[in-house]
Design a protein around this motif. Structure first.
Motif: not given
Ligand code: M6R
Length: 607
Positions: A555-565
């Motif tokens: 909701k806040k960032a322009d781009h998100v890169i997801y990392i596994p938990h």
């Protein structure tokens, strides 16, 4: 730095030398040269620039022969030019030398030699070797080299050949790596194993103060006083293909993709059910229990691994840890005692500053353990014990898989120390080991996001400055992410602990400043969200790393890169991977020479 290679046998030597130099280009690549001894002449070819230039030159002007020396240079004394490229000759063109290292007393030696009539044609320190050997020669090349070396102060890996002793190569080592390769009726010298792996896997690692005489019928090794040495022959288990690009566009990209296997290979055989096998530490139970402090010394990316290591060792083993940049450590008066464990981290095992640091720590009575990727290199040989990372050869100048393998070794070490000293029990150890086992798979999942990261990188390849923010155990990853970007793309990038942003760097933020924030689930997650808000409030562009399933960050960032938990303590080994890819794709898009960035060398064997 610099890479040297030499061959004596029955093959056409030029192809052996050029092939060897290709595998050593990571050590320096501003000029290159070869010398071939054939029919009572020595033919030399040298050129400024990358090795390709030399390869084209020898194609246009072929040089037959079965004995020769080659060199790829990283300039220390004298700018990159054809005259300064090795091999260098004596006055009569009868002796040629290739050298890696620095002759510290070369100016006084040069003055003395010039006063006696020697004519120098280069600006290098190396040329003094050729003239010194010329002066010392009576009837035996080995003896001349031996006497010349006694006059030299500094570091060297040296290869020498002469018309006056046509069937031999003399090699010598002091503080710059040099190996001897043993083939069938053929012998090699090289700065590093990959240079000769296409021909042999049997090598001898020369030690400081050793001289080797290579002839067609065998090799003899002595010390500087001429006493013969018995040397162990080491069989190299990895093969030449592992040092090739295997279809990838660059070594760096291949090495990023090799991280799951590098992590796997580094933990393989070391994980018990509720304990870690690290017998190579070579420390008794008593010595382990007596450790009062760990001091980590390293440079560059290895220093960043050390910064992560501080968090891991303090948390799991409850031992205070100091982390020093080796070039700083060596010039201050660190407080080291017999109860300090010094941990040197080095991919190459040849970094001069790290080596100097371990010597200083050793002199204060500290035990030395190293984490290193190159078998038989100098740092392990001066350590009491070594935890080898099994990342395989890393060729790209920007360190990637060696870094994640170093982190893996640090986890092993911290759990080992914690368990041995009773800071963690069997249950916690089991949990940690189970999580360690998952890491190769989790790293592999991140690599599946490659295409998205490439797209994102292309969008950002036009920016001039980047800020990287992280907290806690991911603060060193912000430093490492920034280093990766600057060294291969030449874009200015700074890594900062996110809490420090308000103390200065926030002034830089505007719509032209991408800010990479590491906001995975952690003790400081909320604080990172706050930092993202602060950047957005000032029109900065946020690229956030977040844990899979996190909807807040998006909701806040322009781009998100997801990392596994993963457990927070293991997160750095995962968060660095997208940052490596981001840097790689930005640099490639900009058309940069990713594997051999300007002004850098893979192995920094000079101060
Ligand atoms: O071989 P080492 O790990 O001792 O090398 C240390 C640094 O020179 C090295 O990490 C350097 O910073 C790399 N170019 C980073 O990518």
């Amino acid at each position: 730095m610099c890479g040297i290679v030499g061959y004596i046998g029955s093959k056409e030597v030029v192809s052996v030398l050029i092939d060897g130099l290709k595998h050593l280009e990571y050590r320096g690549y501003d000029s290159a040269g070869i010398a071939v001894l054939h029919n009572n002449t020595i033919e030399i070819r040298r050129s400024k620039g990358k090795l390709n230039e030399l390869a084209e030159m020898v194609l246009a002007q072929p040089v037959p022969g079965n004995i020769g020396l080659g060199h790829t240079r990283w300039a220390t004394h004298g700018r990159p030019s054809e005259e300064n490229a090795h091999p260098h000759e004596d006055c009569k063109g009868e002796i040629v030398v290739v050298h890696n290292g620095i002759v510290e007393n070369y100016l006084s030696l040069k003055d003395e030699l010039q006063a006696r009539g020697h004519v120098f044609v280069s600006e290098t320190d190396t040329e003094v070797f050729a003239h010194l050997i010329e002066e010392e020669f009576t009837d035996d090349l080995y003896a001349a080299v031996q006497r010349a070396l006694k006059k030299v102060k500094g570091t060297y890996a040296l290869g020498v050949m002469s018309l006056k002793a046509p069937g031999q190569i003399i090699a010598a080592r002091f503080d710059s790596p040099l190996i001897v390769g043993l083939g069938k009726d053929e012998y090699f010298i090289a700065s590093d194993v990959p240079a000769i792996l296409n021909h042999t896997r049997d090598v001898i690692f020369l030690d400081n103060g050793e001289i080797a005489v290579l002839k067609q019928d065998g090799v003899k090794i002595t010390n500087l006083d001429g006493e013969e040495k018995e040397k162990a022959v080491v069989r190299i288990t990895w093969n030449a293909a592992q040092a090739e690009k295997a279809g990838y566009r660059h070594f760096m990209l291949k090495e990023i993709f090799e991280q799951p296997i590098a992590i796997e290979d580094t933990i393989r055989t070391r994980l018990g059910e509720d304990n870690i096998h690290l017998e190579e530490m070579e420390l008794s139970e008593q010595q382990l229990n007596e450790i009062e402090k760990v001091v980590i010394i390293a440079c560059g990316t290895s220093w960043h691994a050390g910064l992560v290591g501080k968090f891991i060792i303090e948390e799991l083993a409850r031992i205070p840890v100091e982390v020093d940049i080796a070039s700083e450590f060596r010039y201050r008066s660190p407080i080291i005692s017999g109860k300090t464990l010094t941990l040197a981290i080095s991919q190459s095992g040849e970094t001069a500053d790290t080596m100097a640091g371990i010597r200083q720590a050793k002199a204060s009575g500290s035990k030395i353990i190293s984490i290193c990727n190159v078998l038989g290199s100098s740092i392990p040989r001066e350590s009491d014990g070594t935890i080898y990372t099994h990342a395989g050869p890393e060729i790209g100048v920007a360190s990637t898989k060696a870094f994640t393998a170093q982190l893996t070794a640090l986890y092993l070490l911290a759990i080992y120390l914690g368990r041995k000293r009773g800071a963690i029990g069997a249950e916690r150890t089991k949990e940690l080991i189970n999580e360690l086992r998952r890491l190769p798979h989790l790293a592999g999942n991140i690599l599946k996001e490659d295409a998205n990261l490439k797209k994102l990188a292309h969008e950002f390849s036009y920016y001039k400055d980047f800020l990287y923010l992280g907290r806690g155990i991911n603060y060193p990853i912000a430093l490492e992410g920034a280093l990766k970007l600057k060294e291969i793309s030449y874009i200015h990038a700074e890594g900062y602990p996110a809490g420090e942003m308000k103390h200065g760097p926030i002034a830089l933020i505007d719509e032209d400043m991408p800010v990479v924030t590491i906001a995975v689930h952690s003790k400081t997650y909320d604080k990172m969200l706050g930092n993202i808000e602060e950047v957005k409030a000032r029109d900065g562009i946020v690229i956030a790393l977040a844990t899979e399933g996190d909807t807040e960050v998006a909701k806040k960032a322009d781009h998100v890169i997801y990392i596994p938990h993963a457990m927070e303590i293991f997160s750095p080994i995962l968060t660095i991977i997208p940052l490596q890819l981001l840097a790689y794709y930005i640099a490639d898009k900009k058309g940069c020479d990713v594997d051999q960035p300007r002004n850098l060398a893979k192995s920094v064997t000079v101060e």
